[in-house]
Design an enzyme around this catalytic site. Sequence first.
Site, PDB file in Angstrom:
ATOM      1  N   GLU A  50      11.501  89.786  78.884  1.00 19.44           N
ATOM      2  CA  GLU A  50      10.953  90.114  80.209  1.00 19.44           C
ATOM      3  C   GLU A  50       9.445  89.919  80.161  1.00 19.44           C
ATOM      4  OE1 GLU A  50      11.669  94.111  81.685  1.00 19.44           O
ATOM      5  OE2 GLU A  50      10.875  93.562  83.658  1.00 19.44           O
ATOM      6  N   CYS A 248      13.094  94.961  85.163  1.00 20.81           N
ATOM      7  CA  CYS A 248      12.663  95.421  86.488  1.00 20.81           C
ATOM      8  C   CYS A 248      11.984  94.329  87.302  1.00 20.81           C
ATOM      9  CB  CYS A 248      11.740  96.617  86.335  1.00 20.81           C
ATOM     10  SG  CYS A 248      12.597  98.073  85.739  1.00 20.81           S
ATOM     11  N   ASN A 379      19.777  94.170  87.912  1.00 24.61           N
ATOM     12  CA  ASN A 379      19.310  94.682  86.611  1.00 24.61           C
ATOM     13  C   ASN A 379      19.787  96.111  86.453  1.00 24.61           C
ATOM     14  OD1 ASN A 379      17.799  95.082  84.202  1.00 24.61           O
ATOM     15  ND2 ASN A 379      16.196  96.052  85.411  1.00 24.61           N
ATOM     16  N   GLU A 380      18.926  97.078  86.755  1.00 24.44           N
ATOM     17  CA  GLU A 380      19.352  98.473  86.594  1.00 24.44           C
ATOM     18  C   GLU A 380      19.665  99.063  87.955  1.00 24.44           C
ATOM     19  OE1 GLU A 380      16.288 100.526  84.432  1.00 24.44           O
ATOM     20  OE2 GLU A 380      17.278 100.189  82.507  1.00 24.44           O
TER      21      GLU A 380
HETATM   22  O1  AHR Z   1      12.502  97.222  79.043  1.00 25.84           O
HETATM   23  C1  AHR Z   1      11.654  97.821  79.968  1.00 25.84           C
HETATM   24  C2  AHR Z   1      12.351  98.201  81.256  1.00 25.84           C
HETATM   25  O2  AHR Z   1      13.286  99.196  80.983  1.00 25.84           O
HETATM   26  C3  AHR Z   1      13.161  97.113  81.907  1.00 25.84           C
HETATM   27  O3  AHR Z   1      12.406  96.321  82.738  1.00 25.84           O
HETATM   28  C4  AHR Z   1      14.160  97.890  82.695  1.00 25.84           C
HETATM   29  O4  AHR Z   1      15.361  97.188  82.870  1.00 25.84           O
HETATM   30  C5  AHR Z   1      14.310  99.182  81.958  1.00 25.84           C
HETATM   31  O5  AHR Z   1      14.130 100.266  82.785  1.00 25.84           O
END
Ligand code: AHR
Length: 661
Positions: A50, A248, A379-380
């Site tokens: 990321e 994120c 993602n989350e």
């Molecule tokens: O790895 C850091 C963050 O942690 C990522 O962007 C997210 O998916 C998680 O909350």
Amino acid sequence: MKKQLLKLAACGLLLASVNAYAQTPTKTFVVKAGEVKAPIQSTMWGVFFEDINFGADGGIYAELVKNRSFEFSKPMMGWTIQRKEFKEGDVLVLNRQQTNTANPRFIRVTATNAEKGSLSLTNEGFRGIGIKKDLRYDFSVMYRQQTPGVKLNVELINAKGDVIGSTVVNPEASASDWKKATVSFLATATEPNGKFRISFEGNGVIDLDMISLFPEDTWKGRPGGMRADMIQMLADMKPGFIRFPGGCIVEGFDLSQRYQWKKTIGPVEERQLSINRWNFEFAHRPAPDYFQTFGLGFFEYFQLAEDIGAEPLPILNCGMSCQFNTAEVVPLDQLGPYVQDALDLIEFANGDVNSTWGKKRAELGHPAPFNLKMLGVGNENWGPQYVERLKIFTKAIKEKYPDIKIVNSSGTDPNGDRFDYLNTSLRSMKADIIDEHYYRRPEWFLQNAKRYDQYDRNGSKVFAGEYAAQSDKTVSVNNRNNWLTALSEAAFMTGLERNADVVFMASYAPLFAHAEGWQWTPDLIWVDNLNVIGSANYQVQKLYSINKGTHVVPMLLKNEAIAGQDSLYASASLDKNTNDIILKVVNASGKEQQSEITLEGVKKLAGKATLYQLSSEELDKVNTLGNPPSIAPVEKQLSLKGKKMKLSLAPYSFSVVRVKM
Ligand code: AHR
């Protein structure tokens, strides 16, 4: 040592280790090498990339000029104008928003009798510029003449202000439309914290944009490519997959800031910049100069996956922005373009060169398909809003591409109401793969080594997509990549391997951090402008990944899986390619433990085995930048007597043993 143990006992960890000096009897481990169990997926151990902690811009994307196109919120951020005499409007920022939405700004420089040094622009780089002696640097700039007559002196500057590399660019007088100038020049000294300067000379007016500087030693020598030392660290791990681009940043602070892959391909000057959501996410770690130029875009991610032999796993926005931030959702009747992005991405990766998106891939220089097999939706993200959007994506993707596996979110935590709701919903939908995330303290990892023993063997598969033991707590700036965190992850990972029929993929998170620019810690690999270091956690991940094996075989203590008895954790695999039995054993106690291992069910052993052991009695030890790693595998040869082998497990150690059959 005693102090360390008391500390551990105080936090309820490693209970068996409190009586550290008592001898425990030799442990008798049995490896049932003839009982070949589940295959271990080739994707089992991978990496998750990321653009966080200056992972892409200022990280693996090797561009050295910050804000090269003047598109940051403050157009001159990163740049300083030096002039002997102030002349109103001699450096102007122009905005052509109406005609170029992707790259609206450029600068216009007016030089009047300028001598070298009387009017210049200096760029500070991303936390400075790392410059290497005797390395060539590729400078490029887009320019357009208004009144010809200005020449550009291009210079590398060290921390003292001395010039340590220079060249001259004489823009073509006839260039009344945008033109690109490129020149490469040599650095004469090494400097970790350098700068880059353009000094204008002469009389004239010139427009400039995309002012760029790359080192020549990029990964695979690709111009405008990636930082080779960082990518090498990934290649060395031989990861089974690479998940990208987040995290994120896929979701975005709001939907306008979500990651849109189509805006990240094609000529770099046409890739529209976006603020990086880690720019302002943490008040305690602000990074006002953190933006995404997308110089590293989806084509480059696919290419990277191919380079390092990893399956690509792109993650796409599911029509929801970050639920911790604005929690915007797209109305269901307007989800169409989001779904279309997913379908087009599959075509971009795999489509025939005559298809719309396959053709674009070919035009970018890759006619062969990238062989995409899986895709993440969200993602989350969590809640019924996620499930209803996911169902629409799933239907459309499966209808057109039934073989593509979909990676589904189980939210931010590995337990609790949100997780339970998603886990139940996704399993009833017969989801292909469920992505679980755990940022937890080391004791959680030890206590959860059996997490997957009880999972449904025939249901959805698990992707442990983001995990890292937190030496303090999630998002604390005090988290360290210390040996305790790495050791507890190693113990937990024996449980992932033992359950390879359920767990198909796993990746640590986050991957990279710049020592001067991070927002989130711990991180697998730390860098500064010139150096790279794999953390203790990296050493564990790498050992697992390069010693994967193809099939699980049982490894037992008193006929039970080894998951915490006397602080021991173990798993075993068979590698059908090399005909090795591979053992992984964690001793999470502060005492040395002796073991005798019997390999049952094998016809013949070569009598030799190789041990790779990571250990330290200092649980807070970390690998630091600029030094050789203090946590690094020590290799030893072991001998076998018949089918038996003695293995001494050092205090707080992780051992990988390869036994030749
Ligand atoms: O790895 C850091 C963050 O942690 C990522 O962007 C997210 O998916 C998680 O909350």
